[in-house]
Motif scaffolding. Structure first.
Motif, mmCIF file in Angstrom:
data_model
loop_
_atom_site.group_PDB
_atom_site.id
_atom_site.type_symbol
_atom_site.label_atom_id
_atom_site.label_comp_id
_atom_site.label_asym_id
_atom_site.label_seq_id
_atom_site.Cartn_x
_atom_site.Cartn_y
_atom_site.Cartn_z
ATOM 1 N N THR A 226 0.833 -1.011 0.049
ATOM 2 C CA THR A 226 -0.018 -0.007 0.030
ATOM 3 C C THR A 226 0.803 1.230 0.255
ATOM 4 O O THR A 226 0.728 2.286 -0.658
ATOM 5 C CB THR A 226 -0.739 0.132 1.169
ATOM 6 O OG1 THR A 226 -1.753 -1.168 1.230
ATOM 7 C CG2 THR A 226 -1.741 1.234 1.214
ATOM 8 N N VAL B 253 -7.561 -4.712 -1.578
ATOM 9 C CA VAL B 253 -7.906 -4.401 -2.913
ATOM 10 C C VAL B 253 -8.631 -2.988 -3.121
ATOM 11 O O VAL B 253 -8.194 -2.220 -3.995
ATOM 12 C CB VAL B 253 -8.984 -5.290 -3.495
ATOM 13 C CG1 VAL B 253 -9.494 -5.104 -4.820
ATOM 14 C CG2 VAL B 253 -8.180 -6.844 -3.304
ATOM 15 N N THR B 254 -9.503 -2.608 -2.247
ATOM 16 C CA THR B 254 -10.148 -1.189 -2.276
ATOM 17 C C THR B 254 -8.859 -0.149 -2.046
ATOM 18 O O THR B 254 -8.891 0.971 -2.777
ATOM 19 C CB THR B 254 -11.014 -1.009 -1.114
ATOM 20 O OG1 THR B 254 -12.193 -1.862 -1.105
ATOM 21 C CG2 THR B 254 -11.724 0.308 -1.027
ATOM 22 N N ARG B 255 -7.886 -0.218 -1.086
ATOM 23 C CA ARG B 255 -7.105 0.846 -0.918
ATOM 24 C C ARG B 255 -5.776 0.803 -2.032
ATOM 25 O O ARG B 255 -5.534 2.006 -2.088
ATOM 26 C CB ARG B 255 -6.173 0.454 0.322
ATOM 27 C CG ARG B 255 -7.010 0.717 1.468
ATOM 28 C CD ARG B 255 -6.391 0.117 2.737
ATOM 29 N NE ARG B 255 -5.121 0.824 3.332
ATOM 30 C CZ ARG B 255 -4.158 0.755 3.876
ATOM 31 N NH1 ARG B 255 -4.414 -0.350 4.834
ATOM 32 N NH2 ARG B 255 -3.257 1.535 4.421
ATOM 33 N N THR B 256 -5.474 -0.263 -2.782
ATOM 34 C CA THR B 256 -4.375 -0.499 -3.523
ATOM 35 C C THR B 256 -5.082 -0.164 -5.127
ATOM 36 O O THR B 256 -4.226 0.226 -5.953
ATOM 37 C CB THR B 256 -3.393 -1.404 -3.382
ATOM 38 O OG1 THR B 256 -4.417 -2.685 -3.759
ATOM 39 C CG2 THR B 256 -3.038 -1.512 -2.108
ATOM 40 N N ASN B 257 -6.227 -0.724 -5.339
ATOM 41 C CA ASN B 257 -6.913 -0.783 -6.785
ATOM 42 C C ASN B 257 -5.803 -1.561 -7.626
ATOM 43 O O ASN B 257 -5.645 -1.252 -8.812
ATOM 44 C CB ASN B 257 -7.220 0.378 -7.253
ATOM 45 C CG ASN B 257 -8.011 0.666 -8.605
ATOM 46 O OD1 ASN B 257 -8.768 -0.424 -8.498
ATOM 47 N ND2 ASN B 257 -7.852 1.616 -9.339
ATOM 48 N N THR B 258 -5.255 -2.367 -7.032
ATOM 49 C CA THR B 258 -4.208 -3.325 -7.733
ATOM 50 C C THR B 258 -4.560 -4.830 -8.235
ATOM 51 O O THR B 258 -5.198 -5.258 -7.303
ATOM 52 C CB THR B 258 -3.015 -3.581 -6.862
ATOM 53 O OG1 THR B 258 -2.559 -2.259 -6.511
ATOM 54 C CG2 THR B 258 -1.828 -4.280 -7.641
ATOM 55 N N SER C 93 -13.145 -9.540 -6.842
ATOM 56 C CA SER C 93 -11.966 -8.793 -7.663
ATOM 57 C C SER C 93 -10.525 -9.447 -7.701
ATOM 58 O O SER C 93 -9.519 -8.914 -8.159
ATOM 59 C CB SER C 93 -11.774 -7.259 -7.049
ATOM 60 O OG SER C 93 -13.044 -6.624 -7.107
#
Length: 327
Positions: A124, A147-152, A165
């Protein structure tokens, strides 16, 4: 004592390449990165690349990542790098990453929850373009938050992970354990079977135990509680399990073990205690790591293709990196 101070070497810049090649900096950038709408002649491209080689120019990855929002880096979290099952996965991931001109950062969790959380925090803070994980303890909330914090893009090894996701690669190890246990009963004639597993919070242990129990139940066999012990996936865990079984006495005729490292630890400790393998007690592992062929007798094991697993994880990840909207 005198200290000798060397001269700082001036780094080669894109401006230097452009000047020597007789082109503009944007042209050098287009040649190196393959982007831009303006056509570049083959003669110009070859001249730029020749100067790059002559000057040994190394592009500034950090500066490029700020412009393109890409780091050309993926991060990999493995559960136990000392287990030969995982280095082959890492090697395969790295082989695929090289095809895309990507670098790979590898971290090891040692099956420890805090280490898994630390990896998520590190990624992150220092973004990468994608992540491959072998999460043992991370909860659905942990993964959703990551997943929400990184959008990776993320791919994981483990049937226990269910997130819309996240792409998952796994083998049906419950069924594999079921079939193997049936083989031990029907083809090898075993009636007194034991199981060396791991605590219920450590996947894939519970799945493999369910497959084992299903085969026993279908064969109308009961499991003696004295023939069930827990380890921790490690060689030492297998040795401790063997000592506990010896202490209890009355060993089963065969032990089904949740992974190869523990199975090897069992073999070594039982043999040191004077037991013959497989005459006194047979051992069956899971994974088919290279060391399975080194112990004597060679370990009977359920094979997994680590290289294939690593390649599937990497291919799925790069599909997401380059085609983020694929279903």
């Amino acid at each position: 004592m005198k200290k000798k101070t060397g001269q700082r070497t001036k780094s080669v810049t894109m401006r230097d390449v452009a000047k020597l090649a007789g082109v503009s900096q944007p042209t050098v950038s287009r040649v190196l990165n393959g982007v831009g709408s303006a056509p570049i002649s083959e003669e110009t491209r070859e001249r730029v690349l020749a100067v790059v080689e002559e000057l040994n120019y190394q592009p500034n990855i950090l500066a490029r990542s700020l412009r393109t929002q890409q780091t050309q880096m993926i991060a990999v979290l493995l559960a136990d790098i000392s287990n030969s099952f995982y280095p082959l996965i890492a090697r395969s991931i790295q082989d695929v990453a090289r095809e895309y001109n990507y670098d790979v950062l590898i971290a090891n969790s040692d099956h420890v929850y805090e280490n898994e959380l630390h990896f998520c925090e590190a990624v992150t803070r220092r973004p990468v373009d994608g992540v491959v994980m072998v999460p043992i303890h991370l909860t659905p909330d942990d993964l959703s938050n990551f997943v929400t914090r990184t959008n990776t893009p993320v791919t994981v090894l483990g049937q226990h992970v269910d997130h819309p996701s996240i792409d998952v690669v796994y083998a049906d190890d419950e069924y594999a354990e079921y079939e193997t246990t049936l083989w031990l009963i029907r083809e090898r004639g075993h009636r007194r079977l034991g199981f060396v597993g791991v605590p219920a919070n450590l996947p894939p242990g519970p799945r493999r135990f369910r497959g084992f129990m299903r085969a026993l139940e279908e064969s109308n066999l009961t499991l003696d509680p004295a023939h069930v012990v827990e380890g921790d996936f490690t060689l030492e865990g297998g040795k401790r399990a063997a000592r506990e079984l010896i202490r209890r006495g009355n060993l089963p005729s065969v032990l089904v073990v949740v992974n190869d490292l523990m199975a090897i630890g069992l073999i070594l400790t039982l043999q040191e205690a004077g037991y013959r393998v497989p005459e006194d007690v047979a051992i069956v592992g899971y994974d088919d790591i290279p060391e399975a062929t080194i112990v004597r007798p060679a370990l009977t094991t359920i094979a997994q293709d680590s290289r294939d697993i690593g390649e599937k994880l990497a291919r799925a990840l790069f599909d997401r990196i380059y085609q983020p909207d694929i279903p």
